[in-house]
Design a protein around this motif. Sequence first.
Motif, short mmCIF file in Angstrom:
data_model
loop_
_atom_site.label_atom_id
_atom_site.label_comp_id
_atom_site.label_asym_id
_atom_site.label_seq_id
_atom_site.Cartn_x
_atom_site.Cartn_y
_atom_site.Cartn_z
N GLY A 48 1.33 -1.34 0.12
CA GLY A 48 0.19 -0.05 -0.17
C GLY A 48 0.54 1.49 -0.19
N MET A 49 2.24 1.34 0.10
CA MET A 49 3.16 2.51 0.49
C MET A 49 2.70 2.57 -1.44
N ASN A 50 3.27 3.63 -1.15
CA ASN A 50 3.85 4.18 -2.79
C ASN A 50 5.85 3.90 -2.97
N LYS A 51 5.84 3.34 -4.18
CA LYS A 51 7.10 3.22 -4.78
C LYS A 51 7.42 4.31 -5.33
N ASP A 52 8.00 4.97 -4.59
CA ASP A 52 8.86 6.61 -4.56
C ASP A 52 9.89 7.15 -3.57
N ILE A 53 10.70 7.49 -3.69
CA ILE A 53 11.44 8.02 -2.69
C ILE A 53 10.94 8.82 -2.37
#
Length: 285
Positions: free
Chosen positions: A79-84
């Motif tokens: 559910g977390m975004n794959k983004d730095i």
Amino acid sequence: MKLSVELYSVAAKFGDHKAIELIKQAGFDAIDFSYYYERENEEILGEDYRKYAEEMKAQLDLAGIVCNQAHASFTFKYGMNKDISVPEYLHIIRALESASILGAENIVVHAIGVPDDVDFEAYNIEYYRSFIPYCEAFNIHVAVENLFTRDTKRNRMVGRIGSPQELNSIVKKINSPWIVACVDVGHAALTGYEPEEFISRMDSHILKCLHIQDNDYLGDRHTLPYLANLNWNAIMTALKKNGYQGDLTLEIVKYLQRFPNELIPDALKFAVVVGKHLISIYEQS
């Protein structure tokens, strides 16, 4: 074949610098650098992570030992975004870059558990593909590991990428030279396979690294080979027949945690004796 050991269990007692010194003095050729547990919020993956990695590389060079592989943190969740911009994802990307500075060829990144109504393989294929641009930039491979979870209703372990077919499948579907496989022999035993059978069914082109530990088929014991129930002659012979060309990396956290600090040097030295014996079986197979 280099003999390596994960850093965490020694570093937790002595700190990274002293741990490297003790591991080298014991006779290991390499370390598996650990970015997991409490390390996500320390300087190791903080704003000065590059400086810390460069200091660690200088320490490794001074000690005359190498970093052959690494292990990323576990905090990223479904559910977390794959983004730095997401700290948990950023920590993994920083671990990739840090490990590359240390000289590691591979870094293990665990797959993500998903809800029952979500396709586990499809979600994780997308997850691992998100790392490919960073692998290319940092010249490091991400390794997919065979995992397990506990079915609490039935009180048993079940696989998450728990079979050689599943591990081969997910890596091949990702279809990138930057994504490879790591076999944890203890996890294989927990998910219904003799480790030697699991290894023999792995595609030799994608099996690039290992986690070596012993267990009793009941729990993830992470102890030294020959202290539990796995068949080490069969495992090392299977690696040779598979054509495995990587290193032998001991992941023996719970073995080392049992000893008081003053016995850790001797415990490490005995682990080297055992590890070199395993390598001799491989070489003579």
